[in-house]
Enzyme design. Structure first.
Site, mmCIF file in Angstrom:
data_model
loop_
_atom_site.group_PDB
_atom_site.id
_atom_site.type_symbol
_atom_site.label_atom_id
_atom_site.label_comp_id
_atom_site.label_asym_id
_atom_site.label_seq_id
_atom_site.Cartn_x
_atom_site.Cartn_y
_atom_site.Cartn_z
ATOM 1 N N GLU A 1 0.833 -1.204 0.000
ATOM 2 C CA GLU A 1 0.000 0.000 0.000
ATOM 3 C C GLU A 1 0.874 1.264 0.000
ATOM 4 O O GLU A 1 0.499 2.284 -0.579
ATOM 5 C CB GLU A 1 -0.894 0.026 1.255
ATOM 6 C CG GLU A 1 -1.893 -1.115 1.341
ATOM 7 C CD GLU A 1 -2.450 -1.322 2.768
ATOM 8 O OE1 GLU A 1 -3.445 -2.029 2.900
ATOM 9 O OE2 GLU A 1 -1.876 -0.781 3.749
ATOM 10 N N ASP B 1 -12.020 -6.491 -0.324
ATOM 11 C CA ASP B 1 -12.777 -7.747 -0.221
ATOM 12 C C ASP B 1 -14.145 -7.474 0.397
ATOM 13 O O ASP B 1 -14.299 -6.537 1.180
ATOM 14 C CB ASP B 1 -11.996 -8.772 0.625
ATOM 15 C CG ASP B 1 -11.533 -8.184 1.951
ATOM 16 O OD1 ASP B 1 -10.468 -7.545 1.979
ATOM 17 O OD2 ASP B 1 -12.263 -8.324 2.950
HETATM 18 N N1 SAH Z 1 -2.142 -11.981 3.908
HETATM 19 C C1 SAH Z 1 -1.997 -10.529 3.926
HETATM 20 C C2 SAH Z 1 -2.315 -10.057 5.311
HETATM 21 C C3 SAH Z 1 -2.634 -8.615 5.410
HETATM 22 S S1 SAH Z 1 -3.715 -8.269 6.734
HETATM 23 C C4 SAH Z 1 -0.648 -10.167 3.391
HETATM 24 O O1 SAH Z 1 -0.496 -10.069 2.194
HETATM 25 O O2 SAH Z 1 0.326 -9.912 4.141
HETATM 26 C C5 SAH Z 1 -4.843 -7.203 5.982
HETATM 27 C C6 SAH Z 1 -4.497 -5.737 5.914
HETATM 28 O O3 SAH Z 1 -5.458 -5.122 5.086
HETATM 29 C C7 SAH Z 1 -4.608 -5.018 7.242
HETATM 30 O O4 SAH Z 1 -3.688 -3.967 7.303
HETATM 31 C C8 SAH Z 1 -6.064 -4.536 7.276
HETATM 32 O O5 SAH Z 1 -6.202 -3.230 7.824
HETATM 33 C C9 SAH Z 1 -6.516 -4.521 5.822
HETATM 34 N N2 SAH Z 1 -7.715 -5.325 5.492
HETATM 35 C C10 SAH Z 1 -8.143 -5.556 4.237
HETATM 36 N N3 SAH Z 1 -9.270 -6.322 4.236
HETATM 37 C C11 SAH Z 1 -9.582 -6.579 5.530
HETATM 38 C C12 SAH Z 1 -10.623 -7.325 6.177
HETATM 39 N N4 SAH Z 1 -11.558 -7.959 5.489
HETATM 40 N N5 SAH Z 1 -10.610 -7.401 7.515
HETATM 41 C C13 SAH Z 1 -9.651 -6.769 8.228
HETATM 42 N N6 SAH Z 1 -8.646 -6.061 7.666
HETATM 43 C C14 SAH Z 1 -8.582 -5.943 6.331
#
Ligand code: SAH
Length: 268
Positions: free
Chosen positions: A39, A226
């Site tokens: 991001e 999502d």
């Molecule tokens: N597997 C991912 C994990 C990222 S966690 C990776 O590529 O490393 C997700 C991040 O996106 C967090 O910073 C959160 O704020 C945001 N986010 C996006 N969709 C989300 C959701 N459905 N629930 C909670 N956080 C979400």
């Protein structure tokens, strides 16, 4: 000798004048808190920011500051970096709180922007790629079923109001619910519904808590990767859309900065 007046009233008046002065001078220093490298990097490239190698932060922490000037704004993109043990982005409320605190102490920003991705709810007519400004934030995974502690756990608060920014940029507005999990347990779901949230993330309410403690205005720009109540598994959908949605986020943040440039906090 002139009377030495240090009554509480005078001190309070002085504090109010200081806040009013801050609100009436053009915004100069901005901190943009971003949880993930994917991001953050498009903004770093777009604004030709440099990495601070002589860090303002304590030695050994993974937190990264990118800085530079855009228009008349001193920009600081703060990314909590990679977990020292596991090498993944330090997402979630703990890192977000720490970097918000450390950035405010070191940089004394006029404004904080927490930019990132979020899950959306089709029950709130949210679509992939929508960009939200949060009107309110709250937590959905801090359950303390004791009177008053319950409200402390939820930590609901209104965000700094930016009616002109909202009107000019035509972004969506909705409530943001924060928790430390990407997935959603049935208990989280019940709290998110109670919080009346349109979007869900892992940092927002934590950034709001710290910024409020230290009286710094903060706005939340969240792009939907999502649909939580849709039919695709969240982690899969999140990864599939991350890069494309980051472009939408990047454009929204740029428009926000263009709007902010030359204005005072009270004009937002
Ligand atoms: N597997 C991912 C994990 C990222 S966690 C990776 O590529 O490393 C997700 C991040 O996106 C967090 O910073 C959160 O704020 C945001 N986010 C996006 N969709 C989300 C959701 N459905 N629930 C909670 N956080 C979400």
């Amino acid at each position: 000798m002139a009377p030495h007046n240090d009554s509480t009233e005078v001190v309070e008046e002085r504090a109010t004048t200081m806040v009013a002065d801050a609100e009436n001078k053009p915004i100069s220093t901005i901190v943009i808190i971003i949880a993930m490298q994917t991001e953050a990097l498009p903004l770093v490239t777009k604004f030709q920011l440099s990495e601070d190698h002589d860090s303002l932060f304590p030695k050994g922490v993974p937190w990264v500051r990118y800085y530079g000037v855009y228009k008349d704004l001193n920009l600081n993109v703060i990314w909590p970096g990679k977990d020292p043990l596991l090498g993944v982005d330090s997402v979630g409320t703990i890192s977000a709180s720490l970097v918000t605190y450390a950035s405010i102490q070191a940089l004394k920003p006029d404004l904080i922007i927490n930019a990132g991705t979020a899950g959306g709810f089709k029950a709130k007519e949210t679509c992939i790629g929508d960009v939200y400004l949060a009107s309110d934030v709250a937590f959905h995974d801090r359950r303390i079923p004791i009177p008053v502690f319950d409200q402390y756990g939820i930590g609901a608060r209104k965000t700094f109001s930016t009616p002109n920014l909202l009107k000019e940029l035509n972004l969506k507005i909705g409530k943001l619910s924060t928790g430390d999990s990407l997935d959603m347990s049935p208990q989280d779901e019940a709290s998110i519904i109670a919080n009346d949230a349109a979007v869900k993330d892992m940092e927002g309410a934590a950034v709001a808590y710290v910024a409020d403690l230290l009286s710094v205005p903060v706005i939340f720009v969240k792009a939907v990767t999502d649909i939580v109540d849709g039919d695709k598994p969240t982690a899969e959908e999140f990864l599939q859309n991350l890069v494309a949605v980051t472009t939408a986020l990047d454009q929204a943040v740029t428009r926000v900065l263009d709007f902010i440039s030359g204005k005072c906090v009270s004009e937002l």
